[in-house]
Design an enzyme around this catalytic site. Structure first.
Site, PDB file in Angstrom:
ATOM      1  N   SER A  59       0.861  -1.193   0.000  1.00  0.00           N
ATOM      2  CA  SER A  59       0.000   0.000   0.000  1.00  0.00           C
ATOM      3  C   SER A  59       0.889   1.232   0.000  1.00  0.00           C
ATOM      4  O   SER A  59       2.095   1.138   0.200  1.00  0.00           O
ATOM      5  CB  SER A  59      -0.860   0.025   1.266  1.00  0.00           C
ATOM      6  OG  SER A  59      -0.062   0.372   2.388  1.00  0.00           O
ATOM      7  N   ASP A  60       0.329   2.392  -0.214  1.00  0.00           N
ATOM      8  CA  ASP A  60       1.091   3.609   0.041  1.00  0.00           C
ATOM      9  C   ASP A  60       1.008   3.889   1.549  1.00  0.00           C
ATOM     10  O   ASP A  60       0.280   3.221   2.291  1.00  0.00           O
ATOM     11  CB  ASP A  60       0.557   4.782  -0.806  1.00  0.00           C
ATOM     12  CG  ASP A  60       1.628   5.866  -0.987  1.00  0.00           C
ATOM     13  OD1 ASP A  60       2.614   5.875  -0.228  1.00  0.00           O
ATOM     14  OD2 ASP A  60       1.483   6.715  -1.890  1.00  0.00           O
ATOM     15  N   TRP A  61       1.769   4.868   1.976  1.00  0.00           N
ATOM     16  CA  TRP A  61       1.908   5.228   3.392  1.00  0.00           C
ATOM     17  C   TRP A  61       0.524   5.464   4.024  1.00  0.00           C
ATOM     18  O   TRP A  61      -0.134   6.457   3.709  1.00  0.00           O
ATOM     19  CB  TRP A  61       2.740   6.503   3.440  1.00  0.00           C
ATOM     20  CG  TRP A  61       3.194   6.950   4.778  1.00  0.00           C
ATOM     21  CD1 TRP A  61       2.454   7.637   5.694  1.00  0.00           C
ATOM     22  CD2 TRP A  61       4.500   6.790   5.339  1.00  0.00           C
ATOM     23  NE1 TRP A  61       3.212   7.910   6.790  1.00  0.00           N
ATOM     24  CE2 TRP A  61       4.481   7.401   6.607  1.00  0.00           C
ATOM     25  CE3 TRP A  61       5.689   6.183   4.921  1.00  0.00           C
ATOM     26  CZ2 TRP A  61       5.599   7.435   7.439  1.00  0.00           C
ATOM     27  CZ3 TRP A  61       6.791   6.219   5.742  1.00  0.00           C
ATOM     28  CH2 TRP A  61       6.739   6.823   6.980  1.00  0.00           C
ATOM     29  N   SER A  79      -2.203   4.281   3.320  1.00  0.00           N
ATOM     30  CA  SER A  79      -3.339   4.398   2.391  1.00  0.00           C
ATOM     31  C   SER A  79      -4.441   3.383   2.708  1.00  0.00           C
ATOM     32  O   SER A  79      -5.577   3.557   2.286  1.00  0.00           O
ATOM     33  CB  SER A  79      -2.885   4.277   0.927  1.00  0.00           C
ATOM     34  OG  SER A  79      -2.464   2.965   0.637  1.00  0.00           O
TER      35      SER A  79
END
Ligand code: BGC
Length: 751
Positions: free
Chosen positions: A284-286, A288
């Site tokens: 995932s992104d930070w 997210s």
């Protein structure tokens, strides 16, 4: 009866041999993954899906809590651990003390260089030189891996059509074809020839997908992209990354068509895994995953964990929804254990491919960092990224006897020239234009008055000193632009002109001295020039070109190097024109120069529909300031003798497009020849033209070369309204030239 048994024996022998065949075809890594997985507890499995980390600036100390989590197998990866001792210690704990000795992967944003900083990705895209991009990525990997970083969160492959968006700096630009070529170059450069080599750094194709289409260029914002557009424009660079062997994908922050991409099964499962057969893992992104709560798509962390895992996020970056809830979700049967196994299997598979089980430790090679060779490559990349936008009266290259006034906030801005997303580069290593000018010209041949201390400076106190310096000189070299902090994540701008008092200063210099002005822009995005374009004689776009920006810029303006960069994005006249991209649709009322009436030419009291009723702005027309693919050289080139190997193609055929380029000048130079295709009629409307090939051609003075570019009918297929990839028969035009406004044209048919 006998017959049957012979048949049966033959059949079973066939089956056994097929079985053996299958067994021997099976990647041995899969067996290793299976046997490891069989030994792992639920806690360890969930642990592999966890990526912990600190923000980029925090360097320690190592907490006992973190060590314990690693020891207990509760962490699969760490981000931003930038102390070599800590990297070694944590890896030792994982390998020697955790239940199954599974190594950690250390990740970091190594976006355009590690210590040796290359131009921002948008600048590297302007080189149109995949080999150079690949070498830059290789160097980043060689340097970063000595610190234990074996995974970079790059390349960013978001197609971007809005320069207000701060992250355009990190993007490959607006075109899916160029972005796909660069995607391959980055992945192969970062990952090297052998992923298991300790100097290889695993790449991560991000942000999957649509992040660059943020509404209004406001970061993290809503993206609405209909499926054929998604498939024709936004997805190709990602698919190319898989072909190039990318091992990880990052799901972005944005929502796409109403569903946050970190919980989007259609993207992460149907497209990525089922259609594209991706067998690496998705991070995932930070945060997210948990941000899906703020999106209004999940009630709480538990639902976020459920939706992300079900959609296909295998590893969660920094937030801890998986850690907190996957166990519970498995107990309740909402997530099947087989689903968790699939996630962990992908992560372990990649760890085996990276050779981490055999060589988990980094190899220290401090001598490679900022080596002479790396700096030379960074300079070359910076030189080739520079785009010459304007050069009236051939003011550039500057004749050596000219006395210069060096003015502007970016002449000596060592931090800002590095650009956005530079966590490890150090401004003390930057060579600024001022330093490079001193080295190459000596201090006597120019007067330096920055006049503005930084790009947003609004003070006019030093204006007079700048005017005085300019009066004593022949040419004003104005270093303008924007500081690094004005582009990048969450750094969108509503106005993208030169900030602070820069425009006022340029005007003042012109008005009071009438001296020619060479404007060198260092910025993370195209800068609108409407207020000053007529006050300056030359414009050099140097992006944020990294550690060696200074020497590169000085080589260009002195003529030691001939500019060869080309815009990877359309350069708008004004913010009001955005989005402005070359591969737009025609509309039923295309604008045309013949009928266009500009705002100042409209007769007073003109009748409502007397202006032609076409698709344009009355004030800014319908063309950008500079088109996609544009860039000048000190040399000049002409094109002729265009031929097609055939004017009728059937499916599967290739066509050779041949033409001559002549260097009509007395200087050696590089021309980037570009091929654009228009599919005249489609089952859904087609863009006015699309880049389908290009070639950088080096030409000696007055030299003529015949160039060939081959396109295959596959290059002309597209996703139709039913989202099927089709090649539609009909008439096409192919254009050849030096930018997206190329006019040399031939037509052909697909039958
Ligand atoms: C960015 C990613 C980056 C991650 C880790 C996020 O804010 O969107 O591109 O890789 O942080 O630093």
């Amino acid at each position: 009866m006998k017959k049957i048994s012979i048949l049966a024996i033959a059949f079973s022998t066939f089956l056994i041999s097929c079985d053996n065949q299958l067994a021997s075809d099976r990647d041995p890594i899969e067996d290793k993954v299976d046997s490891l997985l069989a030994k792992m507890t639920l806690t360890e499995k969930i642990g592999q899906t966890a990526q912990r980390g600190t923000s980029s600036r925090v360097k320690g100390p190592l907490s006992e809590e973190l060590k314990t989590a690693v020891r207990e197998g509760r962490i699969g990866s760490l981000i931003n651990v930038m102390n070599k001792k800590y990297v070694d210690e944590l890896q030792r704990i994982a390998v020697e003390e955790s239940p199954n000795g599974i190594p950690l992967i250390f990740g970091r944003d190594v976006i355009h260089g590690f210590k040796t900083i290359f131009p921002i990705p948008l600048g590297q895209a302007a080189t149109w030189n995949p080999q150079l991009v690949r070498e830059g990525a290789r160097i980043a990997a060689v340097e970063a891996s000595t610190f234990g970083v074996r995974w970079t969160f790059a390349p960013m492959l978001d197609i971007a059509r809005d320069p207000r968006w701060g992250r355009i700096a990190e993007s490959p630009g607006e075109d899916p074809y160029l972005a796909s070529i660069l995607s391959e170059a980055y992945v192969k450069g970062f990952q090297g020839d052998d992923l298991a080599n300790p100097s290889s750094m695993m790449a991560c194709a991000k942000h999957f997908v649509g992040y660059g289409a943020a509404e209004g260029g406001r970061d993290y914002n809503t993206a609405i992209i209909h499926e054929p557009l998604l498939r024709n424009v936004y997805l190709p660079p990602f698919q190319k990354a898989i072909d190039a062997g990318v091992q990880t994908f990052m799901s972005g922050f944005n929502e796409l068509n109403g569903v946050p991409v970190s919980g989007n099964q259609f993207l992460l499962d149907q497209i990525l895994r089922q259609e594209w057969k991706f067998d690496g893992f998705v991070v995932s992104d930070w945060n997210s995953v948990t941000e899906m709560i703020a999106h209004g798509y999940c009630q709480d962390e538990k639902e976020a964990a459920l939706k992300a895992a079900t959609a296909g996020v295998d590893m969660e970056m920094t937030s801890q929804a998986y850690d907190n809830y996957l166990g519970e979700l498995i107990d309740s049967g909402e997530i099947d254990l087989a689903q968790l196994d699939r996630m962990v299997r992908a992560i372990l598979r990649v760890k085996f491919r990276m050779g981490l089980f055999d060589q988990p430790y980094r190899i220290d090679k401090p001598e490679v960092v900022l080596s002479e060779e790396h700096l030379e490559k960074a300079k070359n990349s910076a030189v080739q990224s520079v785009v010459l936008l304007k050069n009236d009266n051939k003011i550039l290259p500057l004749a050596s006897e000219k006395k210069l006034a060096v003015i502007g906030p970016m002449a000596d801005a060592p931090l800002d020239q590095l650009g956005t997303w530079v966590f490890d580069g150090n401004q003390k290593d930057s060579v600024t234009p001022l330093t490079a000018l001193k080295e190459s010209l000596g201090t006597e041949s120019f007067n330096f008055v920055p006049a503005l201390d930084y790009s947003r400076d609004r003070s006019e106190l030093q204006f007079q000193a700048a005017v005085d310096a300019a009066r004593k000189s022949d040419v004003i070299l104005f270093f303008g632009g924007e500081e690094a902090i004005l582009s990048g994540e969450a750094h969108s701008r509503a106005h993208i002109n030169l900030p602070g008092a820069q425009e006022r200063l340029i005007k003042e210099l012109k008005r009071k001295t009438k001296k020619p002005i060479v404007l060198v822009i260092q910025a993370g995005r195209p800068i609108t020039l409407e207020n000053i374009i007529n006050d300056v004689d030359a414009i050099v776009m140097a992006w944020h070109a990294g550690t060696m920006a200074g020497p590169a810029i000085v080589d260009i303006i002195s003529g030691k190097a001939n500019p060869s960069g080309r815009l990877p994005i359309s350069w708008p006249k004004s913010v009001g024109q955005i989005p402005m991209y070359y591969n737009y649709k025609n509309t039923g009322r295309p604008a045309s120069a013949k009928t266009f009436v500009g705002i100042d030419d409209i007769p007073r009291g003109a009748w409502q529909s007397s202006l032609g009723n076409e698709s344009h702005y009355l004030d800014d027309g319908f063309t950008p300031q500079y088109p996609f693919g544009y860039g000048l050289s000190y040399a000049s080139f002409s094109y002729d003798n265009m031929t097609l190997s055939s004017d009728t193609l059937s499916e599967g055929a290739e066509m050779i497009i041949r033409f001559d380029i002549t260097n009509t000048s007395h200087l050696e130079g590089v021309e980037t020849a570009q091929i654009y295709v228009l599919d005249k009629v489609g089952s859904i409307t087609r863009p006015v033209r699309e880049l389908k090939g290009f070639k950088r051609v080096n030409l000696k003075p007055l030299e003529k070369k015949t160039v060939e570019i081959i396109i295959h009918t596959d290059d002309l297929s597209f996703y139709n309204g039913n989202n099927q990839l089709v090649l539609e028969p009909g008439e096409f035009s192919v254009f050849v030239g030096s930018n997206a406004q190329a006019t040399m044209r031939k037509d052909f048919w697909i039958r």
